[in-house]
Design an enzyme around this catalytic site. Structure first.
Site, PDB file in Angstrom:
ATOM      1  N   LYS A 125      -3.433   6.423  15.334  1.00  0.00           N
ATOM      2  CA  LYS A 125      -4.412   7.188  14.567  1.00  0.00           C
ATOM      3  C   LYS A 125      -5.545   7.578  15.505  1.00  0.00           C
ATOM      4  O   LYS A 125      -6.223   6.705  16.054  1.00  0.00           O
ATOM      5  CB  LYS A 125      -4.961   6.353  13.406  1.00  0.00           C
ATOM      6  N   ASP A 185       4.318   0.164   4.176  1.00  0.00           N
ATOM      7  CA  ASP A 185       3.048  -0.219   4.798  1.00  0.00           C
ATOM      8  C   ASP A 185       2.450  -1.279   3.894  1.00  0.00           C
ATOM      9  O   ASP A 185       1.979  -0.986   2.799  1.00  0.00           O
ATOM     10  CB  ASP A 185       2.106   0.981   4.925  1.00  0.00           C
ATOM     11  N   GLN A 211       0.802  -1.226   0.000  1.00  0.00           N
ATOM     12  CA  GLN A 211       0.000   0.000   0.000  1.00  0.00           C
ATOM     13  C   GLN A 211       0.835   1.276   0.000  1.00  0.00           C
ATOM     14  O   GLN A 211       0.458   2.259  -0.638  1.00  0.00           O
ATOM     15  CB  GLN A 211      -0.924  -0.002   1.217  1.00  0.00           C
ATOM     16  N   ASP A 222      -0.738  -1.517  12.860  1.00  0.00           N
ATOM     17  CA  ASP A 222      -1.805  -0.538  12.607  1.00  0.00           C
ATOM     18  C   ASP A 222      -3.145  -1.241  12.764  1.00  0.00           C
ATOM     19  O   ASP A 222      -3.799  -1.151  13.800  1.00  0.00           O
ATOM     20  CB  ASP A 222      -1.637   0.065  11.215  1.00  0.00           C
ATOM     21  N   GLU A 229       5.108  -1.966   8.198  1.00  0.00           N
ATOM     22  CA  GLU A 229       3.815  -1.822   8.880  1.00  0.00           C
ATOM     23  C   GLU A 229       2.808  -2.851   8.373  1.00  0.00           C
ATOM     24  O   GLU A 229       2.757  -3.131   7.176  1.00  0.00           O
ATOM     25  CB  GLU A 229       3.288  -0.405   8.635  1.00  0.00           C
ATOM     26  N   ARG A 255      -4.808   9.810   8.049  1.00  0.00           N
ATOM     27  CA  ARG A 255      -5.595   8.817   7.327  1.00  0.00           C
ATOM     28  C   ARG A 255      -5.611   9.210   5.855  1.00  0.00           C
ATOM     29  O   ARG A 255      -5.269  10.331   5.488  1.00  0.00           O
ATOM     30  CB  ARG A 255      -7.040   8.745   7.849  1.00  0.00           C
ATOM     31  N   SER A 256      -6.033   8.290   5.009  1.00  0.00           N
ATOM     32  CA  SER A 256      -6.063   8.601   3.576  1.00  0.00           C
ATOM     33  C   SER A 256      -7.108   9.663   3.256  1.00  0.00           C
ATOM     34  O   SER A 256      -6.958  10.435   2.312  1.00  0.00           O
ATOM     35  CB  SER A 256      -6.308   7.337   2.760  1.00  0.00           C
ATOM     36  N   GLU A 258      -2.857   9.688  -0.919  1.00  0.00           N
ATOM     37  CA  GLU A 258      -1.965  10.345   0.034  1.00  0.00           C
ATOM     38  C   GLU A 258      -0.862  11.154  -0.631  1.00  0.00           C
ATOM     39  O   GLU A 258       0.127  11.514   0.002  1.00  0.00           O
ATOM     40  CB  GLU A 258      -1.380   9.303   0.989  1.00  0.00           C
TER      41      GLU A 258
END
Length: 428
Positions: free
Chosen positions: A336, A242, A163, A311, A284, A365-366, A205
């Site tokens: 988060k 990630d 990701q 996460d 991650e 966050r996205s 992002e």
């Protein structure tokens, strides 16, 4: 003591054009704090509940007028007259009012908006910067920016499974220098993509989202961009990933990765190969959020060499983090605020991580807004690491610009975390 005079919420849009909650809290002395709540694309199954309208006639069911109503009709009457300086008491009052174990009645997005806006108002009333109000006089460490410069997985419509591919300018002498280095590599990568006939379109992002042959191709492109920008991989700038493995987990212990069906053990072997080939300091969500046995094996194999960040595994939840610490699973937590839903619980998770010998990474966050609270939180906690996207898109740049302001305000007392954030990496 500074009492809350009014609490008001509204529906606004995030960076993906999806509704989110914004809250304003005004105190009796006129101090006002405002906060906008972020939202994720790849979300952990154990996150606090984000309340949405489910009305397909508006915003495809993603409206947040129910959460707004929770604030204006239920939370506001309870908090008016409450001392804004009592953050713990304020957050606990909202948790009790909600009455569920995942904030599903009022909505974590409603509760979080009030929690963060109240802290912002209190900081103004105290005539303090937010980072100083939250962290006290010892808050002075500027975090390493973990810049997501190639987006894959759920953050982009490409064939790349991983990701996020991130660069970390650990060799810089200051945050401002690290930001400059990151920007130079980002633009170097953009030129390289265009020269190769690849797309330089952006993911959620701000990272590029080219169609690449493999995950290793992405890593090779980034190493080349680092060198062409005049930096040394593994010395000036290192890498982080990630994986977001829950997104491609097909059954317990089984994954669909790079076009093949593989097991947890095979995926772990893949990561060991990456560590031997690239200057990777952090990975991650390398396995599914329920693959505790796989995580234990992974941590035993590579946990002494690399930061393993939970996460979806931990979702900023002290109960899950406590289980991880006791089980020897991972060695870091991604933080988060909207995963747990209050500022108090977020700080509890950071404190537990530190006491357990785990690192912490503050994260966006996205689906983001121009809200910069997490930048202040990163400095307040002295965590030394922040994920807030590529050096592109206004909602990402807002956090970086806030960190520049904080560094300037701290002056000579500012310290850049740099290599100190990654003591496990043995390639230096």
């Amino acid at each position: 003591m500074c009492l809350i005079d009014s609490v008001h919420a509204r529906q606004i849009l995030d960076s993906r054009g999806t509704p989110t909650v914004e809250v304003e809290v005004t105190l009796e002395d006129g101090s006002m704090g405002r906060s906008a709540v972020p939202s994720g694309a790849s979300t952990g199954a154990f996150e606090a509940h984000e309340l949405r309208d489910q009305d397909n006639n508006e915003y495809l069911g993603k409206g947040v007028t129910r959460a707004v109503r929770s604030v204006n009709s239920e939370i506001a009457p309870v908090l008016i007259g409450f001392d804004a300086f009592d953050q713990v008491g304020l957050d606990h009052r909202m948790i009790e009012l909600d009455g569920t174990n995942n904030k599903s009645r009022l909505g974590a997005n409603a509760i979080l908006g009030v929690s963060l806006a109240s802290a912002s108002a209190a900081a103004r009333a105290a005539d303090l910067s937010l980072f100083r109000y939250l962290g006290g006089p010892s808050s002075r460490i500027l975090p390493v920016p973990m810049m997501n410069i190639i987006n894959g997985g759920a953050h982009a419509d490409t064939g790349v499974d991983i990701q996020e591919f991130m660069i970390l300018p650990v060799g810089a002498r200051s945050f401002s220098e690290s930001l400059r280095w990151g920007c130079e590599v980002y633009h170097s990568l953009k030129v390289q993509l265009r020269e190769s006939g690849l797309s330089s379109g952006l993911g959620d992002e701000g990272g590029f989202a080219p169609a690449l042959r493999s995950n290793r191709t992405a890593l090779d492109l980034i190493l080349s961009a680092i060198e062409k920008a005049g930096f040394s991989p593994g010395i000036d700038i290192v890498l982080a990933l990630d994986i977001a493995a829950s997104e491609f987990c097909k059954a317990p212990g089984h994954y669909r990765f790079e076009g093949k069906d593989i097991t947890s053990d095979e995926l772990i072997s893949y990561y060991e190969g990456l560590l031997s080939s690239y200057p990777l300091v952090s990975i991650e969500d390398p396995l599914d959020q329920d693959d505790w046995e796989g995580y234990r094996t992974l941590t035993t194999h590579i946990g002494d060499r690399v930061q393993i960040v939970g996460d979806d595994l931990f979702v900023t939840n002290t109960s899950r983090l406590s289980r991880g610490i006791q089980s020897g699973v991972a060695n870091s937590i991604l933080v988060k605020v909207n995963q747990i839903g209050t500022l108090t619980e977020t700080f509890d998770a950071v404190d537990m991580a530190a006491k357990g010998g785990y690192t912490a990474v503050l994260s966006h966050r996205s689906g983001e807004t121009e809200d910069t609270t997490i930048a202040d939180m990163a400095v307040a906690t002295n965590c030394g690491q922040i994920k807030t996207g590529a050096p592109a898109r206004g909602e990402r740049i807002a956090k970086y610009n806030q960190l520049l302001r904080i560094e300037e305000k701290l002056g000579r007392s500012a310290r850049y975390a740099g290599w100190l954030s990654y003591p496990r990496w043995q390639g230096k």
